[in-house]
Design a protein around this motif. Structure first.
Motif, PDB file in Angstrom:
ATOM      1  N   GLN A 122      40.137  25.005  26.668  1.00  0.00           N
ATOM      2  CA  GLN A 122      41.133  24.138  27.320  1.00  0.00           C
ATOM      3  C   GLN A 122      41.779  23.196  26.301  1.00  0.00           C
ATOM      4  O   GLN A 122      43.003  23.065  26.251  1.00  0.00           O
ATOM      5  N   ILE A 123      40.958  22.539  25.516  1.00  0.00           N
ATOM      6  CA  ILE A 123      41.468  21.591  24.513  1.00  0.00           C
ATOM      7  C   ILE A 123      42.325  22.320  23.479  1.00  0.00           C
ATOM      8  O   ILE A 123      43.345  21.808  23.024  1.00  0.00           O
ATOM      9  N   ASN A 124      41.919  23.523  23.133  1.00  0.00           N
ATOM     10  CA  ASN A 124      42.629  24.290  22.110  1.00  0.00           C
ATOM     11  C   ASN A 124      44.061  24.639  22.526  1.00  0.00           C
ATOM     12  O   ASN A 124      44.886  24.955  21.688  1.00  0.00           O
ATOM     13  N   ASN A 128      50.768  20.870  19.882  1.00  0.00           N
ATOM     14  CA  ASN A 128      50.783  19.989  18.697  1.00  0.00           C
ATOM     15  C   ASN A 128      49.436  19.314  18.456  1.00  0.00           C
ATOM     16  O   ASN A 128      49.380  18.130  18.085  1.00  0.00           O
ATOM     17  N   ALA A 129      48.363  20.053  18.670  1.00  0.00           N
ATOM     18  CA  ALA A 129      47.022  19.506  18.453  1.00  0.00           C
ATOM     19  C   ALA A 129      46.867  19.073  16.996  1.00  0.00           C
ATOM     20  O   ALA A 129      47.440  19.673  16.093  1.00  0.00           O
ATOM     21  N   ASN A 130      46.078  18.031  16.804  1.00  0.00           N
ATOM     22  CA  ASN A 130      45.757  17.584  15.454  1.00  0.00           C
ATOM     23  C   ASN A 130      44.282  17.167  15.428  1.00  0.00           C
ATOM     24  O   ASN A 130      43.562  17.397  16.394  1.00  0.00           O
ATOM     25  N   TYR A 131      43.864  16.546  14.338  1.00  0.00           N
ATOM     26  CA  TYR A 131      42.457  16.185  14.208  1.00  0.00           C
ATOM     27  C   TYR A 131      42.004  15.276  15.356  1.00  0.00           C
ATOM     28  O   TYR A 131      40.893  15.423  15.872  1.00  0.00           O
ATOM     29  N   PHE A 134      40.546  16.879  18.450  1.00  0.00           N
ATOM     30  CA  PHE A 134      39.180  17.416  18.377  1.00  0.00           C
ATOM     31  C   PHE A 134      38.172  16.428  17.808  1.00  0.00           C
ATOM     32  O   PHE A 134      36.989  16.754  17.672  1.00  0.00           O
ATOM     33  N   LYS A 135      38.625  15.232  17.458  1.00  0.00           N
ATOM     34  CA  LYS A 135      37.779  14.264  16.754  1.00  0.00           C
ATOM     35  C   LYS A 135      36.474  13.961  17.483  1.00  0.00           C
ATOM     36  O   LYS A 135      35.403  13.941  16.878  1.00  0.00           O
ATOM     37  N   LYS A 136      36.538  13.734  18.783  1.00  0.00           N
ATOM     38  CA  LYS A 136      35.336  13.383  19.556  1.00  0.00           C
ATOM     39  C   LYS A 136      34.271  14.479  19.453  1.00  0.00           C
ATOM     40  O   LYS A 136      33.079  14.195  19.330  1.00  0.00           O
ATOM     41  N   ALA A 137      34.727  15.737  19.466  1.00  0.00           N
ATOM     42  CA  ALA A 137      33.777  16.852  19.360  1.00  0.00           C
ATOM     43  C   ALA A 137      33.294  17.038  17.926  1.00  0.00           C
ATOM     44  O   ALA A 137      32.095  17.224  17.684  1.00  0.00           O
ATOM     45  N   ILE A 138      34.220  16.969  16.966  1.00  0.00           N
ATOM     46  CA  ILE A 138      33.838  17.201  15.567  1.00  0.00           C
ATOM     47  C   ILE A 138      32.925  16.098  15.057  1.00  0.00           C
ATOM     48  O   ILE A 138      31.954  16.359  14.344  1.00  0.00           O
ATOM     49  N   GLU A 139      33.211  14.858  15.436  1.00  0.00           N
ATOM     50  CA  GLU A 139      32.404  13.734  14.953  1.00  0.00           C
ATOM     51  C   GLU A 139      31.291  13.365  15.928  1.00  0.00           C
ATOM     52  O   GLU A 139      30.763  12.257  15.895  1.00  0.00           O
ATOM     53  N   ASN A 140      30.911  14.325  16.762  1.00  0.00           N
ATOM     54  CA  ASN A 140      29.826  14.122  17.709  1.00  0.00           C
ATOM     55  C   ASN A 140      28.510  13.975  16.946  1.00  0.00           C
ATOM     56  O   ASN A 140      28.280  14.675  15.967  1.00  0.00           O
ATOM     57  N   PRO A 141      27.614  13.090  17.397  1.00  0.00           N
ATOM     58  CA  PRO A 141      26.325  12.936  16.699  1.00  0.00           C
ATOM     59  C   PRO A 141      25.432  14.177  16.787  1.00  0.00           C
ATOM     60  O   PRO A 141      24.497  14.320  16.005  1.00  0.00           O
ATOM     61  N   ASN A 142      25.735  15.076  17.723  1.00  0.00           N
ATOM     62  CA  ASN A 142      24.958  16.306  17.866  1.00  0.00           C
ATOM     63  C   ASN A 142      25.566  17.400  16.981  1.00  0.00           C
ATOM     64  O   ASN A 142      26.668  17.867  17.246  1.00  0.00           O
TER      65      ASN A 142
END
Length: 191
Positions: A122-124, A128-131, A134-142
């Protein structure tokens, strides 16, 4: 003066439009992958390992070769195709590094029907997606979330690059290359 020359070059019959790589979805995704890999390498991996350097270089190569291919397209469809394929190969190398990390750290790979994969899909689709998208997922502590999201982004982009290569091949077959356009232009000028 230089700008006028560049505009004249892009508007001539010989030189096709080129250099619009920032508008390419493959470049935009490669930039997200590069930024995400930078986060991963600097926050999860040991900064002083060869893997850190290799992953950063593969992510950089994926992004930079898309830009270089786009600029080279003005004079060489062959170079554009080769560099686009180098970008795809670099991202495939990066994918393997992520999968190696996941496998050796017992991080599960999300299947297609995994709820987070469905959310990623869905997010994908965000235009005009940028960092930041996806930041919340990429920088997730898990690390499971971080690695799987980056893995999925890479898989999407290598698929898109394969389609881009097919389009470039078709363009070359139907429209020819730079040398053919130069020859035809010279021939038309002589008439």
């Amino acid at each position: 003066m230089l700008i006028n020359h560049l505009h004249a070059m892009q508007n001539s019959n010989i030189f096709p439009k080129h250099g619009g790589y920032r508008k390419l979805i493959t470049f935009q995704k490669a930039e997200i992958i590069y930024d995400g890999t930078s986060y991963f390498c600097n926050n999860i991996l040991n900064k002083y390992t060869r893997t850190h350097d290799q992953m950063m270089q593969a992510a950089r190569s994926g992004k930079q070769n898309i830009a270089e291919a786009s600029m080279a397209s003005a004079t060489s469809k062959e170079t554009e195709i080769k560099l686009t394929n180098v970008a795809r190969a670099s991202l495939e190398e990066l994918l393997i590094d992520y999968e190696d990390y996941m496998r050796t750290n017992n991080i599960p790979f999300w299947e297609r029907d995994h709820p987070y994969t469905l959310r990623f899909n869905q997010i994908n689709k965000t235009p005009n997606a940028n960092y930041q998208t996806f930041k919340k997922a990429i920088e997730n502590p898990n690390p499971e979330i971080t690695t799987n999201v980056l893995r999925l982004l890479i898989k999407v982009n290598t698929y898109l690059l394969a389609r881009q290569l097919t389009t470039l091949e078709r363009q070359f077959t139907t429209q020819g290359g730079f040398k053919e356009k130069m020859y035809q232009s010279r021939k038309n000028h002589q008439k």
